[in-house]
Design an enzyme around this catalytic site. Sequence first.
Site, mmCIF file in Angstrom:
data_model
loop_
_atom_site.group_PDB
_atom_site.id
_atom_site.type_symbol
_atom_site.label_atom_id
_atom_site.label_comp_id
_atom_site.label_asym_id
_atom_site.label_seq_id
_atom_site.Cartn_x
_atom_site.Cartn_y
_atom_site.Cartn_z
ATOM 1 C CB VAL A 95 -0.960 -0.005 1.227
ATOM 2 C CG1 VAL A 95 -0.200 0.026 2.526
ATOM 3 C CG2 VAL A 95 -1.970 1.113 1.147
ATOM 4 C CD GLU A 96 3.540 4.996 -3.307
ATOM 5 O OE1 GLU A 96 3.937 6.111 -3.693
ATOM 6 O OE2 GLU A 96 3.826 3.941 -3.876
ATOM 7 C CB ILE A 97 -1.436 6.697 1.783
ATOM 8 C CG1 ILE A 97 -2.009 5.320 2.096
ATOM 9 C CG2 ILE A 97 -2.492 7.792 1.992
ATOM 10 C CD1 ILE A 97 -2.438 5.140 3.545
#
Length: 103
Positions: A95-97
């Site tokens: 995941v990357e935000i």
Amino acid sequence: MIYISGTAAIRGEESMVTGDVLWQTEITLENIQHLIGLEEGKEKLPEHSGKLELLRVYLKNEKDAQIVKEDMDKLCPGVPVAYLYADVCREELLVEIEGIAHL
């Protein structure tokens, strides 16, 4: 306003890898809190999430979408979040935000 560019579960230069997308999501949110000056950690995230204007969550695996959405709804209530399926910054991460915050 501050633009938060692709943030992930990385401390120093080391990826925080466990294969647990929720753990990586929460580490990423802690990193974002640190970036915008709210270093209390995930326990205080809902208290301060009004400072987050919007977030974009990139997920490596489509199967993780529902569980991450439920976690984000709990940790960042009221913050608009868009979910996309894409490669993230490192092969081992799930995941990357990124987003925008108001300081």
